[in-house]
Write a protein that holds these residues in place. Structure first.
Motif, PDB file in Angstrom:
ATOM      1  N   ASP A  36       0.831  -1.212   0.000  1.00 37.74           N
ATOM      2  CA  ASP A  36       0.000   0.000   0.000  1.00 37.74           C
ATOM      3  C   ASP A  36       0.863   1.258   0.000  1.00 37.74           C
ATOM      4  N   PHE A  37       1.950   1.234   0.754  1.00 35.26           N
ATOM      5  CA  PHE A  37       2.892   2.347   0.767  1.00 35.26           C
ATOM      6  C   PHE A  37       3.425   2.599  -0.642  1.00 35.26           C
ATOM      7  N   MET A  94      -2.150 -11.943 -11.359  1.00 34.85           N
ATOM      8  CA  MET A  94      -0.760 -12.042 -11.785  1.00 34.85           C
ATOM      9  C   MET A  94      -0.627 -13.028 -12.940  1.00 34.85           C
ATOM     10  N   PRO A  95       0.088 -12.648 -13.999  1.00 26.75           N
ATOM     11  CA  PRO A  95       0.331 -13.610 -15.072  1.00 26.75           C
ATOM     12  C   PRO A  95       1.030 -14.861 -14.531  1.00 26.75           C
ATOM     13  N   ASP A  96       0.727 -16.007 -15.107  1.00 25.52           N
ATOM     14  CA  ASP A  96       1.269 -17.280 -14.623  1.00 25.52           C
ATOM     15  C   ASP A  96       2.799 -17.284 -14.525  1.00 25.52           C
ATOM     16  N   VAL A 124      11.155   8.062 -22.384  1.00 22.79           N
ATOM     17  CA  VAL A 124      11.454   6.710 -21.918  1.00 22.79           C
ATOM     18  C   VAL A 124      11.246   6.627 -20.403  1.00 22.79           C
ATOM     19  N   ALA A 125      11.731   7.627 -19.680  1.00 26.50           N
ATOM     20  CA  ALA A 125      11.559   7.652 -18.220  1.00 26.50           C
ATOM     21  C   ALA A 125      10.080   7.696 -17.859  1.00 26.50           C
ATOM     22  N   ASP A 126       9.298   8.468 -18.601  1.00 27.01           N
ATOM     23  CA  ASP A 126       7.857   8.545 -18.332  1.00 27.01           C
ATOM     24  C   ASP A 126       7.181   7.196 -18.582  1.00 27.01           C
ATOM     25  N   ASP A 127       7.568   6.527 -19.676  1.00 24.49           N
ATOM     26  CA  ASP A 127       7.001   5.208 -19.964  1.00 24.49           C
ATOM     27  C   ASP A 127       7.371   4.191 -18.882  1.00 24.49           C
ATOM     28  N   LEU A 128       8.634   4.221 -18.449  1.00 29.77           N
ATOM     29  CA  LEU A 128       9.064   3.287 -17.409  1.00 29.77           C
ATOM     30  C   LEU A 128       8.396   3.592 -16.067  1.00 29.77           C
ATOM     31  N   ALA A 129       8.165   4.865 -15.780  1.00 29.46           N
ATOM     32  CA  ALA A 129       7.442   5.227 -14.552  1.00 29.46           C
ATOM     33  C   ALA A 129       6.012   4.705 -14.628  1.00 29.46           C
ATOM     34  N   GLY A 130       5.396   4.778 -15.793  1.00 31.67           N
ATOM     35  CA  GLY A 130       4.052   4.223 -15.974  1.00 31.67           C
ATOM     36  C   GLY A 130       4.042   2.713 -15.809  1.00 31.67           C
ATOM     37  N   LEU A 131       5.055   2.049 -16.356  1.00 33.55           N
ATOM     38  CA  LEU A 131       5.176   0.598 -16.199  1.00 33.55           C
ATOM     39  C   LEU A 131       5.382   0.239 -14.727  1.00 33.55           C
ATOM     40  N   LEU A 132       6.226   0.992 -14.044  1.00 36.88           N
ATOM     41  CA  LEU A 132       6.460   0.779 -12.616  1.00 36.88           C
ATOM     42  C   LEU A 132       5.151   0.919 -11.841  1.00 36.88           C
ATOM     43  N   HIS A 133       4.397   1.954 -12.147  1.00 37.68           N
ATOM     44  CA  HIS A 133       3.088   2.181 -11.511  1.00 37.68           C
ATOM     45  C   HIS A 133       2.182   0.973 -11.691  1.00 37.68           C
ATOM     46  N   ASP A 134       2.049   0.530 -12.932  1.00 34.17           N
ATOM     47  CA  ASP A 134       1.141  -0.581 -13.225  1.00 34.17           C
ATOM     48  C   ASP A 134       1.605  -1.879 -12.558  1.00 34.17           C
ATOM     49  N   VAL A 136       3.401  -2.158  -9.813  1.00 29.95           N
ATOM     50  CA  VAL A 136       3.184  -2.079  -8.365  1.00 29.95           C
ATOM     51  C   VAL A 136       1.744  -2.452  -8.041  1.00 29.95           C
ATOM     52  N   TYR A 137       0.807  -1.969  -8.842  1.00 33.81           N
ATOM     53  CA  TYR A 137      -0.597  -2.311  -8.608  1.00 33.81           C
ATOM     54  C   TYR A 137      -0.861  -3.803  -8.834  1.00 33.81           C
ATOM     55  N   ILE A 138      -0.225  -4.377  -9.841  1.00 33.53           N
ATOM     56  CA  ILE A 138      -0.380  -5.822 -10.085  1.00 33.53           C
ATOM     57  C   ILE A 138       0.149  -6.608  -8.892  1.00 33.53           C
ATOM     58  N   VAL A 139       1.323  -6.238  -8.400  1.00 34.42           N
ATOM     59  CA  VAL A 139       1.904  -6.937  -7.253  1.00 34.42           C
ATOM     60  C   VAL A 139       1.039  -6.734  -6.017  1.00 34.42           C
TER      61      VAL A 139
END
Length: 150
Positions: A36-37, A94-96, A124-134, A136-139
């Protein structure tokens, strides 16, 4: 948006970011609290353009991912086991191929380190930050989904 205990709502993003950065991750935090943090931090990460704030947020995320990796190997406390027990299992978020939480947390840490290097082109940094965001939510959703059957 995820709520983090002890943060006050102040209708100014800068005040919230400063407060978020000043709030320590308790040493007693369990896996759910750490995830959550992390969701709070990735939400703010996507909303800030200030380079110093981004680095500070990424640093706090890196610390949280280190703690999350430690918690992945620990037995869950009984109060979390109760929350993870259900009568019927639903499909996982989570994907298998990623069902190893420690491996996925390693991916999160690597993304964070790449962004902390501050050498990537802004798109690229913005895309990776978006990937990181997504991710984190998946995890977060994965570690909090029921997996034990009564």
């Amino acid at each position: 948006m995820t709520t983090i205990p002890n943060l006050l709502y102040i209708p100014c993003r800068d005040s919230f970011t400063v407060q978020l950065l000043a709030t320590p991750l308790p040493a007693s935090a369990n896996l759910f609290e750490v995830t959550d943090f992390c969701t709070g931090f990735v939400n703010v990460l996507l909303e800030t353009n200030d380079p110093a704030e981004r680095i500070a947020i990424l640093g706090r995320l890196s610390q949280a991912f280190t703690r999350m990796a430690q918690l992945c190997d620990d037995d869950l406390p009984p109060e979390l086991v109760i929350r993870l027990t259900t009568d019927e299992l639903l499909p996982s978020s989570m994907p298998d191929l990623w069902h190893d939480t420690c491996l996925t947390v390693g991916y999160l840490q690597s993304l964070t380190q790449a962004l902390l290097g501050n050498t990537l082109a802004k798109p690229v940094a913005d895309d990776l930050a978006g990937l990181l965001h997504d991710m984190v939510y998946i995890v977060r959703d994965y570690v909090q989904e029921p997996y034990l059957v009564h």
